[in-house]
Design a protein around this motif. Structure first.
Motif, PDB file in Angstrom:
ATOM      1  N   SER A  83       1.701  -5.150  -5.761  1.00 39.96           N
ATOM      2  CA  SER A  83       1.768  -4.171  -4.717  1.00 39.96           C
ATOM      3  C   SER A  83       0.387  -3.226  -4.975  1.00 39.96           C
ATOM      4  O   SER A  83      -0.071  -2.898  -3.697  1.00 39.96           O
ATOM      5  CB  SER A  83       3.037  -3.332  -5.051  1.00 39.96           C
ATOM      6  N   LEU A  84      -0.138  -3.224  -6.301  1.00 44.89           N
ATOM      7  CA  LEU A  84      -1.276  -2.152  -6.393  1.00 44.89           C
ATOM      8  C   LEU A  84      -2.524  -2.865  -5.724  1.00 44.89           C
ATOM      9  O   LEU A  84      -3.086  -2.229  -5.077  1.00 44.89           O
ATOM     10  CB  LEU A  84      -1.353  -2.371  -7.809  1.00 44.89           C
ATOM     11  N   ARG A  85      -2.527  -4.313  -5.843  1.00 41.54           N
ATOM     12  CA  ARG A  85      -3.703  -5.156  -5.311  1.00 41.54           C
ATOM     13  C   ARG A  85      -3.627  -4.950  -3.669  1.00 41.54           C
ATOM     14  O   ARG A  85      -4.477  -4.793  -3.140  1.00 41.54           O
ATOM     15  CB  ARG A  85      -3.487  -6.535  -5.609  1.00 41.54           C
ATOM     16  N   ARG A  86      -2.480  -5.116  -3.377  1.00 40.35           N
ATOM     17  CA  ARG A  86      -2.233  -4.886  -1.742  1.00 40.35           C
ATOM     18  C   ARG A  86      -2.621  -3.546  -1.168  1.00 40.35           C
ATOM     19  O   ARG A  86      -3.344  -3.350  -0.265  1.00 40.35           O
ATOM     20  CB  ARG A  86      -0.747  -5.267  -1.380  1.00 40.35           C
ATOM     21  N   PHE A  87      -2.306  -2.520  -1.994  1.00 40.91           N
ATOM     22  CA  PHE A  87      -2.595  -1.339  -1.670  1.00 40.91           C
ATOM     23  C   PHE A  87      -4.165  -1.145  -1.835  1.00 40.91           C
ATOM     24  O   PHE A  87      -4.845  -0.622  -0.811  1.00 40.91           O
ATOM     25  CB  PHE A  87      -2.113  -0.335  -2.947  1.00 40.91           C
ATOM     26  N   TRP A  88      -4.845  -1.644  -2.884  1.00 39.46           N
ATOM     27  CA  TRP A  88      -6.479  -1.633  -2.636  1.00 39.46           C
ATOM     28  C   TRP A  88      -6.966  -2.211  -1.587  1.00 39.46           C
ATOM     29  O   TRP A  88      -8.047  -1.809  -1.020  1.00 39.46           O
ATOM     30  CB  TRP A  88      -6.763  -2.128  -4.122  1.00 39.46           C
TER      31      TRP A  88
END
Lengths: 340, 281
Positions: B5-10
């Motif tokens: 989810s952090l990657r998607r956020f970025w």
């Protein structure tokens, strides 16, 4: 409608009561003896004691508050230790200058903001729209006193079009005081020279004050107009062959205004707070100067009085806006009438 | 899962140039403020430094943004001014956000008599523009940085209490909350481990936005002389002092003013980016 109005009125009064209690308690619990500060270090202990008694500072806190409320209800905000006059009298002198500024700013916000929003909606995603967007963002992130300084530098110092400070040029005598609003008093006295001069002095501070709300008003008007334009009844009006202009004015504007108005009302009410900052730049003889002086002299009555008046204005504007919104929206009007 | 989810956020955050601009501005300001003693060309000019030989110089290569009436380098003072602004924002929100959120969780999930009173109290605070209330508080207190922080903290918690309260009221009947209740989880566990994580995106977005507004209102207070006192380099105080020398020494008021605009703009754009990216995630 009557019941809703009554409910809102009671709520506003309750909040005002809360605000008065809050400010009153804060003013009393913070260290520092107002009586001693008002009289200066030269005063004798007896004099300080006498003033403390006159200001009811020797009583317990709840009693002080009850006494304060009793006087407020009678329209008495106490005695200013700084000007040595009743606070109500001071407010009567300084408040109109601030209100005049705020009303003109509110007018500018509506008179420029709404058309800009309409134009932005019409030219959606083209440059007028981008302009409104940039203006809205800049308006929110720039303090009004910074706007004031930019405007003074450009329009007063660089271009020399408008005066730098004050409400009236030197050499002009103010019209006989009726309302305290220089523009209105000048009109009443049929003194057109003073009227134009007062307007020229108002232009920059009012613009500086309105800029934070102006861009937002335009953005909101744009968004709400576009939403309204997507409604089926607009489609129908188009199908009947009505001109786009007539559709916009007759069918779209009014429903689109209600949500815009609510936020604009909040912005307008908040202007009274920001007015303090703009007044400082333009040396405007309004509430700001009074409150800053009161602060330096620890003039409790003046501080509490000013804060109460600002709060009352804020609540009154919100109340008024709610009423206008109900009036604009027939669905709400019926709901209110049937007491749902 | 968390990494995903952090990657998607970025991914979402990085696709919006305005969000990246906001992040860059904020990074620049934070680095400039933290590193001020090393980055500023004249760090000694932050305090009570006087050199009348160089007073009132316009912007030049020597003094990027000019010098003030005491001959102090304006650029150095603005960098140090950012330290005060950021400290104000961090302290005010560092107290107001946890306090407001906790009260909101409590009032929303447990409720009761005191909670009702807290919500009524927040009605009062929210009814008045923060600048006015802060002014009233500082009116009766001594103007100083600490008191400005206290006044602003006092003004700020109710907004979080109300936001969280409303969210908790809608989340408390969600399946995972009921499930936690059934397995006998404590109220504290449910409030902080089940409900709080779901409100974090809103809290983060609002906090980023408020960082800008706390700085703006803090600068407004010191502009009125109700906040940080000279010679501490505060942006609002610098604008107020500079305004006295208009139009000849225009840079004294204009650059600190632009500095305020710059940092508030940065946090604004960052908050917009956070809202969009967290909403997508």
């Amino acid at each position: 409608m009557g019941r809703a109005l009554f409910r809102r009125l009671v709520w506003s009064l309750g909040v005002l009561f809360g605000v008065s209690l809050l400010i009153f308690v804060l003013a009393r619990v913070i260290p520092g003896d107002p009586a001693r500060i008002a009289l200066g270090p030269m005063a004798t202990e007896e004099q300080v004691e006498a003033l403390r008694r006159a200001l009811y500072l020797d009583r317990p806190l709840p009693l002080q508050y009850v006494e304060f409320l009793r006087r407020v209800v009678r329209g008495d905000l106490g005695f200013s230790t700084y000007t040595k006059r009743p606070v109500v009298e001071d407010l009567r002198e300084y408040l109109p200058a601030t209100l005049e500024l705020v009303f003109v700013s509110g007018f500018i916000m509506v008179a420029l903001g709404l058309p800009l929003g309409i134009v932005a909606a019409h030219f959606r995603d083209r440059w007028p729209d981008a302009l409104a967007r940039v203006l809205a963002l800049l308006g929110v992130v720039t303090p009004s006193f910074v706007w004031a300084i930019f405007l003074v530098l450009i329009f007063s110092y660089a271009l020399g079009w408008l005066p730098v400070m004050g409400r009236l040029s030197e050499g002009l005598s103010p019209p006989p005081r009726v309302t305290g609003f220089l523009t209105i008093d000048a009109v009443l006295a049929r003194d057109w020279v003073v009227f134009v001069d007062a307007l020229r002095h108002l232009a920059l501070p009012a613009l500086a004050l309105s800029l934070s709300g102006l861009g937002q008003a335009a953005r909101l008007a744009r968004t709400n107009l576009l939403e309204t334009f997507a409604k089926p009844y607009i489609e129908l009006a188009r199908a009947y062959g009505l001109s786009p202009f007539a559709i916009a004015l007759k069918y779209a504007l009014r429903p689109a205004m209600a949500p815009t108005l609510t936020i604009m009302g909040l912005d307008f009410a908040a202007m009274l707070g920001s007015a303090f900052l703009v007044e400082a730049v333009f040396n405007w003889p309004g509430l700001a100067r009074y409150m800053v002086q009161a602060t330096l002299y620890k003039d409790l009555n003046a501080i509490v009085g000013t804060a109460l008046v600002v709060a009352a204005f804020f609540l009154a504007v919100n109340l008024l806006v709610d009423l206008v919104v109900v009036w604009l929206n027939p669905r709400l009007r019926i709901q209110e009438r049937e007491g749902i | 899962m968390r990494r995903e989810s952090l990657r998607r956020f970025w991914y979402h955050f990085g696709r919006n140039p305005l969000s990246l601009l906001g992040l860059s501005i904020v990074t620049l300001v934070v680095v400039g403020a933290l590193g001020a003693p090393w980055i500023a060309p004249y760090p000694e000019h932050a305090g009570r430094f006087v050199n009348f030989a160089e007073a009132g110089q316009p912007p030049s290569l020597h003094h990027l943004l000019g010098t003030d009436t005491f001959g102090r380098d304006l650029f150095s003072r603005i960098l140090f001014g950012y330290r005060i602004s950021l400290a104000l924002g961090v302290v005010v929100l560092g107290i107001a956000v946890p306090l407001g959120v906790t009260l909101g969780l409590w009032a929303g999930y447990i409720g009761g008599g005191i909670a009702t009173w807290i919500m009524r109290l927040s009605d009062v605070f929210v009814a008045i523009p923060p600048l006015v209330l802060a002014m009233a508080v500082l009116g009766v207190a001594e103007p100083s940085l600490t008191n400005a922080m206290m006044a602003l903290t006092l003004m700020w918690w109710p907004w979080y209490t109300r936001m969280i309260y409303n969210q908790v009221r809608s989340l408390r009947l969600e399946g995972y909350v009921v499930a936690a209740q059934i397995i006998g989880a404590s109220a504290t566990h449910i409030m902080f481990r089940e409900i709080l994580p779901n409100t974090l995106p809103n809290i983060l977005t609002k906090a980023a936005l408020d960082m800008g507004f706390v700085i703006l209102i803090g600068a407004s207070l010191s502009f009125l002389g109700l906040g940080v006192q000279p010679p501490t380099p505060d942006l609002g105080t610098m604008v107020a002092e500079g305004a006295r020398y208009l139009p000849d020494l225009w840079w004294l008021a204009v650059f600190p003013g632009l500095a305020i605009l710059f940092v508030v703009l940065g946090f604004n754009l960052l908050a917009d980016g956070l809202r969009d990216a967290l909403g997508e995630g």
